[in-house]
Write a protein that holds these residues in place. Sequence first.
Motif, PDB file in Angstrom:
ATOM      1  N   LEU A 167       0.855  -1.176   0.000  1.00  0.00           N
ATOM      2  CA  LEU A 167       0.000   0.000   0.000  1.00  0.00           C
ATOM      3  C   LEU A 167       0.897   1.235   0.000  1.00  0.00           C
ATOM      4  N   LEU A 168       0.691   2.129  -0.958  1.00  0.00           N
ATOM      5  CA  LEU A 168       1.581   3.264  -1.149  1.00  0.00           C
ATOM      6  C   LEU A 168       0.812   4.584  -1.125  1.00  0.00           C
ATOM      7  N   ASP A 169       1.417   5.587  -0.543  1.00  0.00           N
ATOM      8  CA  ASP A 169       0.982   6.975  -0.667  1.00  0.00           C
ATOM      9  C   ASP A 169       2.044   7.701  -1.483  1.00  0.00           C
ATOM     10  N   VAL A 170       1.635   8.243  -2.631  1.00  0.00           N
ATOM     11  CA  VAL A 170       2.552   9.013  -3.465  1.00  0.00           C
ATOM     12  C   VAL A 170       2.463  10.465  -3.002  1.00  0.00           C
ATOM     13  N   LYS A 171       3.428  10.893  -2.209  1.00  0.00           N
ATOM     14  CA  LYS A 171       3.348  12.187  -1.540  1.00  0.00           C
ATOM     15  C   LYS A 171       3.913  13.330  -2.387  1.00  0.00           C
ATOM     16  N   ALA A 172       4.860  13.014  -3.273  1.00  0.00           N
ATOM     17  CA  ALA A 172       5.459  14.030  -4.130  1.00  0.00           C
ATOM     18  C   ALA A 172       6.234  13.322  -5.230  1.00  0.00           C
ATOM     19  N   ALA A 173       6.535  14.067  -6.283  1.00  0.00           N
ATOM     20  CA  ALA A 173       7.345  13.515  -7.370  1.00  0.00           C
ATOM     21  C   ALA A 173       8.079  14.648  -8.061  1.00  0.00           C
ATOM     22  N   ARG A 174       9.253  14.292  -8.616  1.00  0.00           N
ATOM     23  CA  ARG A 174      10.044  15.264  -9.356  1.00  0.00           C
ATOM     24  C   ARG A 174      10.453  14.654 -10.689  1.00  0.00           C
ATOM     25  N   GLU A 175      10.180  15.382 -11.753  1.00  0.00           N
ATOM     26  CA  GLU A 175      10.623  14.973 -13.077  1.00  0.00           C
ATOM     27  C   GLU A 175      12.087  15.348 -13.248  1.00  0.00           C
ATOM     28  N   LEU A 176      12.882  14.416 -13.775  1.00  0.00           N
ATOM     29  CA  LEU A 176      14.307  14.655 -13.979  1.00  0.00           C
ATOM     30  C   LEU A 176      14.615  14.781 -15.465  1.00  0.00           C
ATOM     31  N   LYS A 177      15.373  15.788 -15.809  1.00  0.00           N
ATOM     32  CA  LYS A 177      15.900  15.944 -17.166  1.00  0.00           C
ATOM     33  C   LYS A 177      17.415  15.821 -17.084  1.00  0.00           C
ATOM     34  N   LEU A 178      17.924  14.670 -17.548  1.00  0.00           N
ATOM     35  CA  LEU A 178      19.356  14.421 -17.458  1.00  0.00           C
ATOM     36  C   LEU A 178      20.111  15.177 -18.545  1.00  0.00           C
ATOM     37  N   LEU A 179      21.245  15.728 -18.169  1.00  0.00           N
ATOM     38  CA  LEU A 179      22.121  16.385 -19.133  1.00  0.00           C
ATOM     39  C   LEU A 179      22.968  15.331 -19.846  1.00  0.00           C
ATOM     40  N   GLU A 180      23.379  15.631 -21.080  1.00  0.00           N
ATOM     41  CA  GLU A 180      24.201  14.693 -21.844  1.00  0.00           C
ATOM     42  C   GLU A 180      25.546  14.469 -21.143  1.00  0.00           C
ATOM     43  N   ASP A 181      26.135  13.303 -21.420  1.00  0.00           N
ATOM     44  CA  ASP A 181      27.381  12.925 -20.749  1.00  0.00           C
ATOM     45  C   ASP A 181      28.464  13.994 -20.872  1.00  0.00           C
ATOM     46  N   ASP A 182      28.599  14.536 -22.085  1.00  0.00           N
ATOM     47  CA  ASP A 182      29.680  15.496 -22.328  1.00  0.00           C
ATOM     48  C   ASP A 182      29.159  16.932 -22.405  1.00  0.00           C
ATOM     49  N   SER A 183      27.975  17.156 -21.834  1.00  0.00           N
ATOM     50  CA  SER A 183      27.401  18.492 -21.837  1.00  0.00           C
ATOM     51  C   SER A 183      28.301  19.463 -21.080  1.00  0.00           C
ATOM     52  N   PRO A 184      28.621  20.618 -21.668  1.00  0.00           N
ATOM     53  CA  PRO A 184      29.411  21.617 -20.934  1.00  0.00           C
ATOM     54  C   PRO A 184      28.744  22.026 -19.621  1.00  0.00           C
ATOM     55  N   GLU A 185      27.408  22.068 -19.616  1.00  0.00           N
ATOM     56  CA  GLU A 185      26.700  22.454 -18.401  1.00  0.00           C
ATOM     57  C   GLU A 185      26.896  21.395 -17.311  1.00  0.00           C
ATOM     58  N   LEU A 186      26.837  20.103 -17.688  1.00  0.00           N
ATOM     59  CA  LEU A 186      27.062  19.035 -16.715  1.00  0.00           C
ATOM     60  C   LEU A 186      28.480  19.117 -16.160  1.00  0.00           C
ATOM     61  N   LEU A 187      29.467  19.279 -17.035  1.00  0.00           N
ATOM     62  CA  LEU A 187      30.858  19.368 -16.575  1.00  0.00           C
ATOM     63  C   LEU A 187      31.062  20.581 -15.676  1.00  0.00           C
ATOM     64  N   LYS A 188      30.363  21.670 -15.983  1.00  0.00           N
ATOM     65  CA  LYS A 188      30.448  22.860 -15.134  1.00  0.00           C
ATOM     66  C   LYS A 188      29.886  22.568 -13.749  1.00  0.00           C
ATOM     67  N   ARG A 189      28.736  21.876 -13.702  1.00  0.00           N
ATOM     68  CA  ARG A 189      28.119  21.560 -12.412  1.00  0.00           C
ATOM     69  C   ARG A 189      28.977  20.581 -11.608  1.00  0.00           C
ATOM     70  N   LEU A 190      29.632  19.659 -12.292  1.00  0.00           N
ATOM     71  CA  LEU A 190      30.481  18.690 -11.584  1.00  0.00           C
ATOM     72  C   LEU A 190      31.734  19.364 -11.040  1.00  0.00           C
ATOM     73  N   GLY A 191      32.251  20.346 -11.761  1.00  0.00           N
ATOM     74  CA  GLY A 191      33.399  21.099 -11.275  1.00  0.00           C
ATOM     75  C   GLY A 191      34.675  20.293 -11.146  1.00  0.00           C
ATOM     76  N   MET A 192      34.866  19.302 -12.041  1.00  0.00           N
ATOM     77  CA  MET A 192      36.051  18.454 -11.960  1.00  0.00           C
ATOM     78  C   MET A 192      36.926  18.546 -13.201  1.00  0.00           C
ATOM     79  N   GLY A 193      36.599  19.456 -14.123  1.00  0.00           N
ATOM     80  CA  GLY A 193      37.378  19.575 -15.345  1.00  0.00           C
ATOM     81  C   GLY A 193      36.714  18.879 -16.504  1.00  0.00           C
ATOM     82  N   THR A 194      37.541  18.278 -17.375  1.00  0.00           N
ATOM     83  CA  THR A 194      37.032  17.599 -18.563  1.00  0.00           C
ATOM     84  C   THR A 194      36.380  16.270 -18.177  1.00  0.00           C
ATOM     85  N   LEU A 195      35.710  15.644 -19.165  1.00  0.00           N
ATOM     86  CA  LEU A 195      35.092  14.343 -18.911  1.00  0.00           C
ATOM     87  C   LEU A 195      36.150  13.318 -18.506  1.00  0.00           C
TER      88      LEU A 195
END
Length: 364
Positions: A167-195
């Motif tokens: 028996l489940l109560d679905v209290k909230a949900a969030r839709e996720l939009k994943l960034l591409e593996d080599d996305s500059p935005e993803l690499l910027k958010r990771l803050g570790m340099g290149t892929l």
Amino acid sequence: MTTKDDSKGGGGARSLAELHALGIMKRMPAAYSLDSTEPVDLPFVLPPSLEGLTVALVPPEPLTEQDLVERFDALRHQHANRRDRQPGEDVGAGDEVLLDILGFANGKLMPFSTRENWWVHVSPDPVLPGFFEALVGAKVGQSFGIELTLPATYPVESLRGQQARFLLDVKAARELKLLEDDSPELLKRLGMGTLTDVMRHLADDLAREHTEEMDRRTQERVLDVLVERANVELPAKLVDEEIRRRWAETERPILARKDFQPDELQEALEGWLNDPLTRADAARRLALALILRAIAERDGVQPDRKATDALIDDLASLSNVSRQELGRSVKEDPALARKLYDLALHLATVDHVMKKVKLTAPAP
């Protein structure tokens, strides 16, 4: 089940109950439960000799490409774009969902199936096939049931192959939009340099974690030898009391909030008390706690101040409160202060034992 719990505790942890709620006290060994509220006599334990203690190292698990892929995928999920779904909106595959769950089999609450405010990722999980897939299309704010057959690998052995209803109560949900593996935005958010830099960093992290896991498993093997040497006989009432305390700290508060009646609460507790693996785990932890306490007394082990300070820092970080707030809680709650001392003594005694053991090369 694969979980992602990103809930945050707020404010200072002012009591032992709040610390339990934040998950800190789960690190406590069974030693803190030995002073029972029930009239249970503790058995006398003769501390085992540490002479000739020889244990083979547990080899580390090899680092695989799949390990790297899974860790990178976890980072992509962590840094994905999120949108809160509105009440009545459908849950989609790949979403994060906040659930309350109760599981039943044979007309009874299944042990360890109760969850509250549980964030999960909606993707297939081999531990419970069909469960997360059934969340797709559920509506935010909806209460509904999932029926399935528990797999042969289900953790509670006696329930394998049984029909279960969740028996489940679905209290909230969030839709996720994943960034591409080599996305500059993803690499910027990771803050570790290149892929390439990111993958090298992840490989280093995984290698360190595998080594830490090797050390942990080797330590567990040493402690198993102590349990074998001491051969402690525990009264069933003491094992019952340890399980009862764990249940009261974890499952009972949730069931009480769900308006379970006294007879239903007792039935839920009995599910824990009658589970063989739960009893074996509780018995081992209790035996080990008694053994380490006896060793500490015989060898005059005391917690090191520096190590204790580091432990408090660690617990403060885990509880999401400042060190000052945790220190104030310890000063105001003698029971908490005692339990933290017991944990520090437990860790100091384990360290004392590990300094005595001779570690040999892993078995071929």
